[in-house]
Design an enzyme around this catalytic site. Structure first.
Site, short mmCIF file in Angstrom:
data_model
loop_
_atom_site.label_atom_id
_atom_site.label_comp_id
_atom_site.label_asym_id
_atom_site.label_seq_id
_atom_site.Cartn_x
_atom_site.Cartn_y
_atom_site.Cartn_z
N TYR A 50 29.88 59.46 37.88
CA TYR A 50 29.82 59.94 36.48
C TYR A 50 29.42 61.41 36.48
O TYR A 50 30.04 62.24 35.81
CB TYR A 50 28.85 59.10 35.65
CG TYR A 50 28.74 59.64 34.23
CD1 TYR A 50 29.83 59.57 33.36
CD2 TYR A 50 27.58 60.26 33.78
CE1 TYR A 50 29.76 60.09 32.06
CE2 TYR A 50 27.50 60.78 32.49
CZ TYR A 50 28.60 60.70 31.63
OH TYR A 50 28.53 61.22 30.36
N ASP B 218 45.43 55.23 24.95
CA ASP B 218 44.48 55.34 26.06
C ASP B 218 44.71 56.69 26.73
O ASP B 218 45.83 56.95 27.20
CB ASP B 218 44.74 54.17 27.04
CG ASP B 218 43.69 54.09 28.12
OD1 ASP B 218 43.18 55.13 28.56
OD2 ASP B 218 43.38 52.96 28.54
N ASN C 240 36.47 64.55 23.61
CA ASN C 240 35.21 63.80 23.61
C ASN C 240 35.34 62.44 24.31
O ASN C 240 34.35 61.94 24.86
CB ASN C 240 34.78 63.64 22.15
CG ASN C 240 33.75 62.56 21.96
OD1 ASN C 240 32.57 62.75 22.27
ND2 ASN C 240 34.17 61.39 21.47
N PHE D 236 27.33 54.47 24.40
CA PHE D 236 27.46 54.93 25.78
C PHE D 236 26.81 53.99 26.81
O PHE D 236 27.45 53.57 27.78
CB PHE D 236 26.85 56.34 25.87
CG PHE D 236 26.82 56.94 27.24
CD1 PHE D 236 27.93 57.60 27.75
CD2 PHE D 236 25.68 56.85 28.04
CE1 PHE D 236 27.90 58.16 29.03
CE2 PHE D 236 25.65 57.39 29.30
CZ PHE D 236 26.76 58.05 29.80
N PHE E 164 29.72 60.11 19.29
CA PHE E 164 29.87 61.52 18.90
C PHE E 164 31.19 61.75 18.14
O PHE E 164 31.22 62.53 17.18
CB PHE E 164 29.88 62.46 20.12
CG PHE E 164 28.69 62.37 21.03
CD1 PHE E 164 27.49 61.81 20.62
CD2 PHE E 164 28.77 62.86 22.33
CE1 PHE E 164 26.39 61.74 21.48
CE2 PHE E 164 27.69 62.81 23.19
CZ PHE E 164 26.50 62.24 22.78
P1 NDP Z 1 30.65 56.06 22.94
O1 NDP Z 1 30.81 54.97 23.95
O2 NDP Z 1 29.82 55.78 21.74
O3 NDP Z 1 32.10 56.58 22.47
C1 NDP Z 1 33.09 56.85 23.42
C2 NDP Z 1 34.41 57.11 22.74
O4 NDP Z 1 35.40 57.40 23.77
C3 NDP Z 1 34.92 55.90 21.97
O5 NDP Z 1 35.50 56.32 20.76
C4 NDP Z 1 36.00 55.33 22.87
O6 NDP Z 1 37.03 54.74 22.09
C5 NDP Z 1 36.53 56.59 23.56
N1 NDP Z 1 37.19 56.27 24.82
C6 NDP Z 1 36.62 55.80 25.96
N2 NDP Z 1 37.55 55.56 26.88
C7 NDP Z 1 38.75 55.89 26.33
C8 NDP Z 1 40.09 55.86 26.78
N3 NDP Z 1 40.41 55.45 28.02
N4 NDP Z 1 41.07 56.27 25.95
C9 NDP Z 1 40.77 56.68 24.70
N5 NDP Z 1 39.52 56.76 24.21
C10 NDP Z 1 38.52 56.34 25.01
O7 NDP Z 1 30.07 57.31 23.77
P2 NDP Z 1 29.49 58.74 23.29
O8 NDP Z 1 29.90 59.05 21.93
O9 NDP Z 1 28.06 58.76 23.65
O10 NDP Z 1 30.23 59.68 24.34
C11 NDP Z 1 31.21 60.62 23.99
C12 NDP Z 1 31.34 61.63 25.12
O11 NDP Z 1 30.10 62.30 25.30
C13 NDP Z 1 31.70 61.03 26.46
O12 NDP Z 1 32.57 61.92 27.11
C14 NDP Z 1 30.36 60.96 27.19
O13 NDP Z 1 30.52 60.99 28.58
C15 NDP Z 1 29.69 62.20 26.66
N6 NDP Z 1 28.22 62.22 26.71
C16 NDP Z 1 27.47 61.19 26.20
C17 NDP Z 1 26.09 61.27 26.22
C18 NDP Z 1 25.19 60.18 25.74
O14 NDP Z 1 24.02 60.12 26.17
N7 NDP Z 1 25.63 59.31 24.85
C19 NDP Z 1 25.41 62.48 26.73
C20 NDP Z 1 26.29 63.46 27.26
C21 NDP Z 1 27.64 63.36 27.20
P3 NDP Z 1 37.78 53.35 22.41
O15 NDP Z 1 36.84 52.48 23.16
O16 NDP Z 1 38.17 52.85 21.06
O17 NDP Z 1 38.96 53.78 23.23
C1 8X3 Z 2 25.15 61.02 29.37
C2 8X3 Z 2 23.78 61.47 29.62
O1 8X3 Z 2 21.94 61.45 31.40
O2 8X3 Z 2 22.79 59.30 30.59
O3 8X3 Z 2 26.08 61.90 29.88
O4 8X3 Z 2 24.11 60.65 32.05
S1 8X3 Z 2 23.14 60.69 30.99
#
Ligand code: NDP
Ligand code: 8X3
Length: 251
Positions: free
Chosen positions: A152, A59, A86, A189, A13
């Site tokens: 989570y 981080d 995010n 994710f 995202f």
């Molecule tokens: P991705 O794994 O594709 O991206 C996650 C991002 O978060 C990466 O850019 C990663 O960067 C960053 N990140 C993770 N941990 C850290 C850290 N400790 N410090 C800094 N940056 C961090 O996941 P999504 O884009 O799917 O998820 C984005 C958000 O949306 C999250 O909060 C997730 O919980 C939420 N979400 C996701 C859903 C889904 O189904 N995909 C649905 C609902 C919510 P890097 O590793 O380079 O640090």
């Molecule tokens: C990510 C959506 O349903 O996989 O937050 O937890 S779910």
């Protein structure tokens, strides 16, 4: 030009938001731990859209680093219009008595405490401007707890509570606060949740047309593009085939 600060812009995202806002000529502060990806994104977006991008590798779990790095950016970069909180992850999927405490710490420290540390650093800038918009990524998982999702889901329920708390506390300052709660979206994710197990990650979306990162970025951009007097407080979006955290119609 307006500046958007996006945490977790190296994938999913966050990256899609960087592309979407860049296309609309916003300058960007992009963050994440993977320095190389941030540099690549900066070069590509600056070349393609003629905008300015400030990449910050850190981080979000490290309070001192968050405070030092964000506190140390040039003053002109602190004129942030939109903060997109995010960065986050799910780590593991286990019954409550079998979960790894390292996974629990990673989720709580990133999804909850990291969001708080970044917000703590940025909110004073928004207050000083008398305007701004904070968009927090919650999840449908924060609305309904599903089997083995325990910690989570709890971390995302906490994001909901923090979003509402921000909205209330920032009401007198002209700062918008929006919670975005997506359902199943195919990004990195699930690969992160299952620690690189591609088969398990793919199975999450079997029989579904999931949301894409771009779908979510479009909704976030919409929320950020409304007139100054309009604030979306809370928004849930799912694929057509998902009605809640546990009702899916898979083909
Ligand atoms: P991705 O794994 O594709 O991206 C996650 C991002 O978060 C990466 O850019 C990663 O960067 C960053 N990140 C993770 N941990 C850290 C850290 N400790 N410090 C800094 N940056 C961090 O996941 P999504 O884009 O799917 O998820 C984005 C958000 O949306 C999250 O909060 C997730 O919980 C939420 N979400 C996701 C859903 C889904 O189904 N995909 C649905 C609902 C919510 P890097 O590793 O380079 O640090
Ligand atoms: C990510 C959506 O349903 O996989 O937050 O937890 S779910």
């Amino acid at each position: 030009m307006a500046i958007v600060l996006i945490t977790g812009a190296t994938a999913g995202f966050g990256k899609a938001c960087a592309e979407k806002f860049a296309r609309h000529k916003y300058d960007l502060i992009i963050t994440g731990r993977r320095q190389e990806r941030l540099q690549e994104l900066k070069t590509g977006l600056e070349q393609q859209y003629g905008i300015h991008v400030l990449p910050l590798a850190f981080d979000v779990r490290n309070e001192q680093t968050v405070t030092d790095i964000l506190g140390g950016i040039p003053e002109q970069w602190k004129q942030v219009a939109v903060l997109i909180n995010n960065a986050g992850l799910a780590a593991g999927l286990s019954p409550i008595d079998e979960g790894s405490t390292d996974d629990w710490n990673a989720m709580i420290d990133t999804n909850v405490k990291g969001l708080l540390y970044v917000s703590r650093a940025v909110i004073p800038w928004l207050k000083a401007q008398g305007k701004g918009h904070i968009i927090n990524l919650g999840s449908i998982a924060g609305r309904q707890t599903y089997a083995k999702g325990n910690v989570y889901c709890a971390s995302k329920a906490a994001v909901d509570a923090i979003t509402l708390g921000m909205r209330i506390d920032l009401l007198p300052y002209g700062i918008k606060v929006t919670g975005i709660c997506p359902g199943a979206a195919e990004t990195e994710f699930s690969l992160v949740r299952f620690k690189g197990d591609e088969q398990k990650a793919r199975d999450v979306y079997k029989g579904l047309t999931p949301l894409s990162a771009e779908d979510v970025a479009d909704v976030i951009f919409y929320c950020a593009s409304l007139p100054p007097h309009v604030c979306i407080n809370d928004l849930v979006l799912t694929p057509l085939q998902q009605a809640s955290a546990y009702y899916y119609h898979r083909k």
